[in-house]
Design a protein around this motif. Structure first.
Motif, PDB file in Angstrom:
ATOM      1  N   SER A 106       0.821  -1.212   0.000  1.00 18.41           N
ATOM      2  CA  SER A 106       0.000   0.000   0.000  1.00 18.41           C
ATOM      3  C   SER A 106       0.855   1.262   0.000  1.00 18.41           C
ATOM      4  CB  SER A 106      -0.939   0.006   1.216  1.00 18.41           C
ATOM      5  OG  SER A 106      -1.931  -0.984   1.092  1.00 18.41           O
ATOM      6  N   ARG A 134       2.501   1.768  -3.379  1.00 17.38           N
ATOM      7  CA  ARG A 134       1.574   2.361  -4.354  1.00 17.38           C
ATOM      8  C   ARG A 134       1.383   3.849  -4.097  1.00 17.38           C
ATOM      9  NH1 ARG A 134      -2.855  -2.566  -4.223  1.00 17.38           N
ATOM     10  NH2 ARG A 134      -1.962  -3.805  -5.943  1.00 17.38           N
ATOM     11  N   ASN A 135       1.262   4.229  -2.824  1.00 15.41           N
ATOM     12  CA  ASN A 135       1.093   5.647  -2.506  1.00 15.41           C
ATOM     13  C   ASN A 135       2.311   6.466  -2.928  1.00 15.41           C
ATOM     14  OD1 ASN A 135      -1.426   5.130  -1.424  1.00 15.41           O
ATOM     15  ND2 ASN A 135      -0.668   4.958   0.677  1.00 15.41           N
ATOM     16  N   ILE A 150       1.949   6.949  -6.655  1.00 13.05           N
ATOM     17  CA  ILE A 150       0.912   7.945  -6.965  1.00 13.05           C
ATOM     18  C   ILE A 150       1.471   9.356  -6.801  1.00 13.05           C
ATOM     19  CG2 ILE A 150      -1.308   8.889  -6.227  1.00 13.05           C
ATOM     20  CD1 ILE A 150      -1.947   5.967  -5.235  1.00 13.05           C
ATOM     21  N   ALA A 151       2.148   9.589  -5.668  1.00 11.68           N
ATOM     22  CA  ALA A 151       2.674  10.922  -5.373  1.00 11.68           C
ATOM     23  C   ALA A 151       3.719  11.369  -6.394  1.00 11.68           C
ATOM     24  CB  ALA A 151       3.256  10.957  -3.968  1.00 11.68           C
ATOM     25  N   ARG A 184      -6.517  10.334 -11.309  1.00 14.14           N
ATOM     26  CA  ARG A 184      -5.778  10.999 -10.229  1.00 14.14           C
ATOM     27  C   ARG A 184      -6.710  11.665  -9.222  1.00 14.14           C
ATOM     28  NH1 ARG A 184      -0.920  12.411  -9.133  1.00 14.14           N
ATOM     29  NH2 ARG A 184      -0.123  11.725 -11.140  1.00 14.14           N
ATOM     30  N   PHE A 203      -7.827   9.906  -5.957  1.00 14.87           N
ATOM     31  CA  PHE A 203      -6.990   9.960  -4.756  1.00 14.87           C
ATOM     32  C   PHE A 203      -7.110  11.314  -4.061  1.00 14.87           C
ATOM     33  CE2 PHE A 203      -4.846   6.963  -7.695  1.00 14.87           C
ATOM     34  CZ  PHE A 203      -5.058   5.806  -6.961  1.00 14.87           C
ATOM     35  N   GLY A 228      -5.173   7.903  -0.259  1.00 12.68           N
ATOM     36  CA  GLY A 228      -4.484   6.798  -0.904  1.00 12.68           C
ATOM     37  C   GLY A 228      -4.882   5.450  -0.347  1.00 12.68           C
ATOM     38  N   LEU A 275     -10.274   1.001  -0.461  1.00 16.90           N
ATOM     39  CA  LEU A 275     -10.121   2.280  -1.157  1.00 16.90           C
ATOM     40  C   LEU A 275     -11.327   2.557  -2.052  1.00 16.90           C
ATOM     41  CD1 LEU A 275      -8.608   4.778  -2.217  1.00 16.90           C
ATOM     42  CD2 LEU A 275      -7.433   3.275  -3.831  1.00 16.90           C
ATOM     43  N   GLN A 294      -2.421  10.290   2.641  1.00 21.16           N
ATOM     44  CA  GLN A 294      -2.638  11.243   1.559  1.00 21.16           C
ATOM     45  C   GLN A 294      -1.533  11.043   0.525  1.00 21.16           C
ATOM     46  OE1 GLN A 294      -5.512  13.113   1.481  1.00 21.16           O
ATOM     47  NE2 GLN A 294      -5.901  11.827   3.274  1.00 21.16           N
ATOM     48  N   THR A 295      -1.809  11.449  -0.712  1.00 19.55           N
ATOM     49  CA  THR A 295      -0.867  11.109  -1.793  1.00 19.55           C
ATOM     50  C   THR A 295      -0.381  12.349  -2.528  1.00 19.55           C
ATOM     51  OG1 THR A 295      -2.761  10.787  -3.264  1.00 19.55           O
ATOM     52  CG2 THR A 295      -1.877   8.846  -2.150  1.00 19.55           C
TER      53      THR A 295
END
Length: 329
Positions: A74, A77-78, A81-82, A169, A172, A177, A198, A322-323
């Motif tokens: 997890s 992945r976050n 994403i960021a 996007r 998120f 996230g 999620l 948060q992402t």
């Protein structure tokens, strides 16, 4: 190229999968709908991080990062994403390869602004060359693949499956996230359900959100020999029960178990009947499949019961990250 920019995130953790990782990246680079970038997020493995950075140092569209959060899928992945720059972020398992039109099928659905997530179909590649005769297709989720009982075609769903999925996007931005403490952590107990939690959270934050599965968006997922045995089947089913208890704690049992009730009351009984019929007709594996379905249900239920007790006692927790990121890496 019309359609959204898509960043692809592949989370990796072990050098044992080196050839699989290279194959996964190669399949992304060969897409008919080109990805804007591929992000490799390495989970607390400095040797693998260094090796991948050297492997792709001359490849502009492949970027390598260290997981910036706690150990586990997890947080990886976050991190992806960021760091990503695309309007859509797609996720591919590190031991899977995508068919050439994988991203093209994802991209097509995002023409509808209500669509917040699109998943695909994941097909197993069995290490032994064939499905074990006792292994029921209804339990292919045990090995991270699309299972019998999911509706075919392009359909609206409660949640996508994380190893073959994409999100806008803004999903998120609305929901945060992936929750840490709920998903996989390398080779430890094979927990899951972080994408379920999620997606339910996203639907609550954006009630107008549409989540889809398009079974034309296909990836092929390697199933190692160790996961072809009943011992792993039982362990994974128990872990799923533990994970479902966490999801139910987060979002309530109504939403958290909505799809599972249909699966348990319709799909699985039909599978047992088919297995027993095959056994009566002396077809190989029929009795084994029926028995595996019953054992899988009972084991998952046991995991859910244990997980529920732990959650009530406060023994298990997770948090939503948060992402935010500037996308510059």
């Amino acid at each position: 190229m019309s359609g959204p920019d898509i960043s692809v995130v592949i989370c990796v953790y072990t050098e044992d999968r080196w050839e699989d990782i290279l194959a996964a990246v190669a399949s992304v680079r060969a897409q008919s709908y080109p990805a804007r970038e591929t992000l490799l997020v390495v989970d607390h493995n400095p040797a693998l991080l260094d090796r991948l950075a050297k492997e792709y140092k001359e490849v502009d569209e492949v970027r390598v990062f260290a997981n910036a959060g706690p150990r586990g899928l997890s947080a990886g992945r976050n991190t992806g994403i960021a760091a990503s720059r695309g309007e859509v972020i797609a996720f591919l398992d590190d031991d899977a390869v995508a068919e050439r039109d994988w991203l093209r099928h994802f991209a097509g659905s995002y023409a509808d602004p209500r669509v917040m997530a699109v998943g695909g179909r994941t097909v197993p590649i069995w290490a032994s060359g064939r499905r074990p005769a006792w292994f029921p297709e209804e339990f292919d989720w045990v090995v991270g693949c699309t299972y019998k009982g999911l509706p075919p075609g392009l359909v609206r769903v409660r949640n996508v499956l994380g190893g073959n999925a994409s999100f806008r996007r803004t999903a998120f931005d609305a929901a945060g996230g992936f929750a840490t403490g709920i998903g996989r952590d390398g080779d430890k107990r094979p927990l899951g359900c972080e994408e379920t939690e999620l997606c339910i959270r996203l639907s609550r934050a954006r009630p107008d959100a549409v989540l889809l599965i398009d079974d034309r968006a296909v990836i092929h997922h390697r199933v190692p020999e160790t996961r072809e045995h009943f011992g792993y089947f039982r362990t994974r089913a128990y872990a799923e029960g533990l994970s479902k208890a966490l999801v139910a704690r987060s979002v309530g049992a109504g939403k958290g178990l909505e799809s599972e009730r249909r699966y348990a009351t319709r799909v699985l009984p039909s599978g047992v009947v088919r297995g027993l019929r095959d056994a009566a007709l002396a077809r190989p594996g029929g009795a084994g499949r029926a028995g595996a379905i019953v054992a899988g249900v009972l084991t998952a239920a046991g995991g859910y019961a244990v997980g529920t007790v732990r959650a009530r006692r406060g023994g298990t927790s997770f948090s939503v990250a948060q992402t935010e990121g500037d996308g510059d890496g």
